[in-house]
Design a protein around this motif. Structure first.
Motif, short mmCIF file in Angstrom:
data_model
loop_
_atom_site.label_atom_id
_atom_site.label_comp_id
_atom_site.label_asym_id
_atom_site.label_seq_id
_atom_site.Cartn_x
_atom_site.Cartn_y
_atom_site.Cartn_z
N GLU A 21 14.39 5.61 -6.84
CA GLU A 21 13.32 5.69 -7.84
C GLU A 21 12.01 5.77 -7.05
O GLU A 21 11.61 4.82 -6.39
CB GLU A 21 13.31 4.46 -8.73
N LEU A 22 11.36 6.92 -7.09
CA LEU A 22 10.12 7.11 -6.35
C LEU A 22 8.99 6.37 -7.08
O LEU A 22 8.65 6.69 -8.22
CB LEU A 22 9.77 8.60 -6.23
N ILE A 23 8.42 5.37 -6.39
CA ILE A 23 7.34 4.61 -7.04
C ILE A 23 5.97 5.18 -6.71
O ILE A 23 4.99 4.90 -7.42
CB ILE A 23 7.39 3.12 -6.63
N GLY A 24 5.86 5.98 -5.64
CA GLY A 24 4.58 6.58 -5.30
C GLY A 24 4.36 6.67 -3.81
O GLY A 24 5.31 6.59 -3.02
N PHE A 25 3.10 6.81 -3.42
CA PHE A 25 2.79 7.05 -2.01
C PHE A 25 1.43 6.49 -1.66
O PHE A 25 0.61 6.15 -2.53
CB PHE A 25 2.83 8.54 -1.69
N PHE A 26 1.18 6.43 -0.35
CA PHE A 26 -0.15 6.11 0.16
C PHE A 26 -0.44 7.00 1.35
O PHE A 26 0.43 7.21 2.19
CB PHE A 26 -0.26 4.64 0.59
N ASP A 27 -1.66 7.52 1.40
CA ASP A 27 -2.09 8.34 2.53
C ASP A 27 -3.51 7.92 2.89
O ASP A 27 -4.36 7.79 2.01
CB ASP A 27 -2.04 9.84 2.17
N GLU A 28 -3.74 7.72 4.19
CA GLU A 28 -5.05 7.25 4.62
C GLU A 28 -6.15 8.28 4.40
O GLU A 28 -7.32 7.93 4.29
CB GLU A 28 -5.00 6.83 6.10
N ASN A 29 -5.78 9.55 4.36
CA ASN A 29 -6.76 10.60 4.09
C ASN A 29 -7.00 10.66 2.58
O ASN A 29 -6.19 11.18 1.82
CB ASN A 29 -6.23 11.95 4.60
N GLU A 30 -8.10 10.06 2.16
CA GLU A 30 -8.34 9.90 0.72
C GLU A 30 -8.44 11.23 -0.01
O GLU A 30 -7.92 11.38 -1.12
CB GLU A 30 -9.64 9.09 0.50
#
Length: 323
Positions: A27-36
């Motif tokens: 179940e993909l909950i989301g992501f984070f990327d340092e490049n806003e």
């Protein structure tokens, strides 16, 4: 289903997001990327949930998929493991062997599973032939790519050759005895073309060539062993197997027979393994879910990833001695 979050939404990160989103095992909950800027763009375009911080994503996930630039692998892995979460980490496992070994120690301490993204292990042509590769004594690999500025911040050994290093280590059941290599920097600050000779304690020799300044793409490996030759084309996903057996007393009209100087006759025949086409990236991600759920060792363990990185740095060190 396992809740999975992705760290890093660059070129490969977006592919991982898409595949995890369609997987039945996550179940993909989301992501984070340092490049806003990039993060907002990916969230707007694809509708994935953007987490406000790395820590918040790790806290919400069961599994963290690390697809950041290699320099960030260790810090992301450390934070993930200390939070008690399983981790899938793209190749190379880390920037240095010390970092890779530290990741292994942490994973063991916190009792989490880890898999490294050496995707060629899931290439259908390799899967179709791997069980036939038994005690190879000579291996030759060519991994040639057209120039692409993306990835030239690392030596070609870590960018391309490491795929073949890992594949070779997975079929040669012997410690590395010695490494000799040479490389040339043509357009980058680090070598763009490299050749390495790996000798194993059991006598096997592997000759690897990698280039990122070629006119055409090629990803081929050839395995030679007693009574067999196996060729794997990782790019076109096809394979060729040529085997020999003792010749029959009464050969057929179309049998191919060879006779050596001692008079021994061998019959040559061709095996055509079924190559089942797949999505190798999806398969590697889902195999990790299986390893977690079934309490088994991942196909490409953290130890495998560390061993491949260690040999890669032996090659780099040998190149530096030659220059």
């Amino acid at each position: 289903m396992l809740k999975v979050g992705v760290l890093g939404a660059g070129h490969l990160g977006k592919i991982h997001l898409r595949l995890l989103n369609q997987s039945d095992k996550y179940e993909l909950i989301g992501f984070f990327d340092e490049n806003e800027t990039n993060a907002q763009q990916v969230a707007a375009e694809f509708g994935y949930t953007l987490f406000p911080s790395r820590e918040s994503l790790i806290a919400a996930a069961d599994v963290v998929d690390i697809v950041t630039p290699t320099l960030a692998h260790f810090s992301c892995a450390e934070a993930t493991i200390k939070a008690g979460k399983h981790l899938f980490i793209e190749k190379p496992i880390a920037t240095t062997v010390d970092e890779a070994e530290a990741i292994m120690v942490l994973a063991a301490k916190y009792q989490v599973k880890g898999q490294v993204g050496h995707v060629e292990r899931f290439n259908p042509a390799f899967l179709a032939t791997k069980h036939m590769i038994e005690n190879p004594m000579f291996i030759e690999t060519h991994r040639l790519a057209e120039f692409n500025p993306r990835g030239t911040d690392v030596p070609v050994v870590l960018d391309l050759m490491i795929h073949d290093i890992d594949a070779i280590l997975s079929v040669v059941n012997s410690p590395v005895k010695s490494v000799h290599a040479s490389g040339v920097s043509v357009i980058s600050e680090t070598p763009d073309i490299a050749n390495a000779r790996i000798e194993f304690e059991n006598g096997c020799v592997a000759n690897l060539t990698a280039s990122r300044i070629s006119m055409k793409n090629m990803r081929k490996s050839r395995f030679f062993q007693k009574d067999a030759y196996i060729s794997v084309d990782f790019l076109d996903k096809v394979c060729e197997v040529v085997k020999m057996k003792d010749a029959p007393e009464q050969p057929g009209d179309f049998d191919i027979i060879l006779q050596n100087a001692e008079g021994v006759k061998k019959q040559i025949y061709f095996a055509n393994p079924d190559v089942t086409q797949n999505n190798a990236i999806l398969d590697e991600l889902e195999s990790f879910a299986d390893a977690i759920q079934q309490h088994t060792t991942p196909v490409v363990s953290l130890e495998d990833g560390t061993n491949a990185l260690r040999v890669a740095y032996q090659i780099i060190a040998s190149m530096e001695q030659q220059s």
